[in-house]
Design a protein around this motif. Structure first.
Motif, mmCIF file in Angstrom:
data_model
loop_
_atom_site.group_PDB
_atom_site.id
_atom_site.type_symbol
_atom_site.label_atom_id
_atom_site.label_comp_id
_atom_site.label_asym_id
_atom_site.label_seq_id
_atom_site.Cartn_x
_atom_site.Cartn_y
_atom_site.Cartn_z
ATOM 1 N N ALA A 75 33.271 31.132 54.102
ATOM 2 C CA ALA A 75 32.935 31.928 52.925
ATOM 3 C C ALA A 75 33.588 31.330 51.692
ATOM 4 N N HIS A 76 32.788 30.671 50.877
ATOM 5 C CA HIS A 76 33.265 30.141 49.601
ATOM 6 C C HIS A 76 33.107 31.249 48.571
ATOM 7 N N LEU A 77 34.177 31.542 47.841
ATOM 8 C CA LEU A 77 34.244 32.745 47.014
ATOM 9 C C LEU A 77 34.544 32.433 45.557
ATOM 10 N N LEU A 78 33.809 33.109 44.664
ATOM 11 C CA LEU A 78 34.118 33.116 43.238
ATOM 12 C C LEU A 78 34.183 34.566 42.763
ATOM 13 N N LEU A 79 35.078 34.833 41.815
ATOM 14 C CA LEU A 79 35.242 36.167 41.247
ATOM 15 C C LEU A 79 35.231 36.086 39.724
ATOM 16 N N TYR A 80 34.624 37.109 39.092
ATOM 17 C CA TYR A 80 34.588 37.227 37.637
ATOM 18 C C TYR A 80 34.905 38.668 37.259
ATOM 19 N N ALA A 81 35.600 38.865 36.140
ATOM 20 C CA ALA A 81 35.707 40.211 35.591
ATOM 21 C C ALA A 81 34.289 40.670 35.251
ATOM 22 N N ALA A 82 33.883 41.840 35.770
ATOM 23 C CA ALA A 82 32.472 42.210 35.773
ATOM 24 C C ALA A 82 31.836 42.238 34.391
ATOM 25 N N ASP A 83 32.550 42.765 33.398
ATOM 26 C CA ASP A 83 31.960 42.857 32.059
ATOM 27 C C ASP A 83 32.520 41.803 31.112
ATOM 28 N N ARG A 84 33.323 40.888 31.632
ATOM 29 C CA ARG A 84 33.910 39.819 30.829
ATOM 30 C C ARG A 84 33.870 38.541 31.656
ATOM 31 N N PRO A 85 32.694 37.968 31.872
ATOM 32 C CA PRO A 85 32.593 36.846 32.811
ATOM 33 C C PRO A 85 33.342 35.591 32.385
ATOM 34 N N TRP A 86 33.799 35.576 31.118
ATOM 35 C CA TRP A 86 34.641 34.445 30.714
ATOM 36 C C TRP A 86 36.023 34.525 31.354
ATOM 37 N N GLU A 87 36.393 35.708 31.874
ATOM 38 C CA GLU A 87 37.624 35.810 32.657
ATOM 39 C C GLU A 87 37.239 35.705 34.125
ATOM 40 N N ARG A 88 37.722 34.685 34.777
ATOM 41 C CA ARG A 88 37.239 34.364 36.118
ATOM 42 C C ARG A 88 38.362 33.832 36.991
ATOM 43 N N LEU A 89 38.077 33.736 38.268
ATOM 44 C CA LEU A 89 39.055 33.198 39.216
ATOM 45 C C LEU A 89 39.533 31.822 38.775
ATOM 46 N N ASN A 90 40.848 31.655 38.763
ATOM 47 C CA ASN A 90 41.453 30.364 38.462
ATOM 48 C C ASN A 90 42.259 29.953 39.694
ATOM 49 N N VAL A 91 41.694 29.039 40.470
ATOM 50 C CA VAL A 91 42.337 28.639 41.718
ATOM 51 C C VAL A 91 43.661 27.935 41.445
ATOM 52 N N ALA A 92 43.697 27.110 40.414
ATOM 53 C CA ALA A 92 44.936 26.386 40.098
ATOM 54 C C ALA A 92 46.067 27.355 39.785
ATOM 55 N N ASP A 93 45.785 28.383 38.963
ATOM 56 C CA ASP A 93 46.819 29.362 38.635
ATOM 57 C C ASP A 93 47.174 30.218 39.848
#
Length: 274
Positions: A75-93
């Motif tokens: 399962a490859h996963l990505l996440l985004y803040a639902a109403d602010r897609p510019w805020e998203r999962l940052n794997v490095a952080d």
């Protein structure tokens, strides 16, 4: 049943109502045959075939359980803040802030704003990856002969593009992803050792700490050394729950995690959401 005419095609289509296949979403989710906990609280129930994808928007506090049914899901996963897609999962952080390159129970999935998008609250697999990302069109074409979404060996990034488009996102909105159920370890010389899966039935449970958009691609891990494209079904279940709150051991587990939760709480409070 003849489908040469419009009436015949309509009758054929309507005859499929109620049919079940091995990989499909169940609507309503409460009809899932063996729901965890209170069936009335189920909000998502789906089996994702190997080489396929899914997506959903989940409310804050929702718990999302992924299960490797037969031992070869990834399962490859990505996440985004639902109403602010510019805020998203940052794997490095996610890796550097928590001083840990390996995913497991207690790890927080952080955004590029230093906030918690989701927390990993249960894990019976231990075979995950925050280093390699997902497969690409070029790589899959080299390995399997094709990597397009409609092929027998679709690449994870190509499937993410489809899932993203259905949520108003573009290819440029796709950051590196996390992988669950197929992992790697870093050897002393810096090489990556593919660890494979933990076997059938392994599961992870995530808790949404904000309203999040979830994208999942179920495809082989890019470091999987097997010459064939091997990908088996992934079970996806989600139910209503409560977000992590002050006083929860996870909130105070580390100074870095506590600051990420405080950053999240500050945003929610400012928006009147908590």
């Amino acid at each position: 049943m003849a489908t040469e005419t419009t009436y015949g095609a309509r009758d054929h289509a309507r005859a499929q109502e109620g049919a079940r296949v091995a990989a499909m979403p169940v609507v309503p989710a409460a009809d899932w045959p063996e729901p965890p906990g209170d069936a009335g609280r189920m909000v998502w129930a789906e089996t994702v075939a190997g080489g396929n994808y899914t997506h959903q928007v989940l409310a804050r506090g929702t718990e999302l359980r992924l299960t490797d049914l037969h031992g070869d899901a990834c399962a490859h996963l990505l996440l985004y803040a639902a109403d602010r897609p510019w805020e998203r999962l940052n794997v490095a952080d996610t890796v550097k802030v928590q001083w840990n390159a390996y995913l497991g129970k207690g790890v927080l999935l952080l955004s590029d704003q230093g906030r918690v998008l989701a927390s990993l609250v249960a894990d019976t697999s231990g075979r995950h990856d925050a280093l390699c990302g997902t497969s690409t069109l070029v790589r899959n074409t080299e390995r399997y002969g094709d990597g397009t979404p409609q092929s027998d060996s679709p690449a994870g990034r190509e499937l993410f593009k489809l899932a993203a488009a259905k949520n108003g996102l573009e290819p440029r909105d796709l950051p590196p992803s996390l992988s669950f159920f197929q992992g790697v370890r870093v050897l002393e010389d810096g090489a990556l050792d593919f660890t494979g899966s933990a076997g059938p039935g392994a599961a992870v449970t995530l808790r949404a700490e904000q309203d999040v958009t979830v994208l999942i691609a179920n495809v082989p891990h890019p470091a999987d050394p097997r010459p064939d494209y091997v990908s088996t079904p992934l079970e996806v279940l989600a139910w209503r729950g409560s977000p992590t709150a002050p006083g929860d051991p996870l909130w105070d587990a580390t100074p870095e995690g506590r600051r990420a939760f405080l950053n999240t709480a500050e945003l929610l409070a400012a928006r009147g959401l908590a």
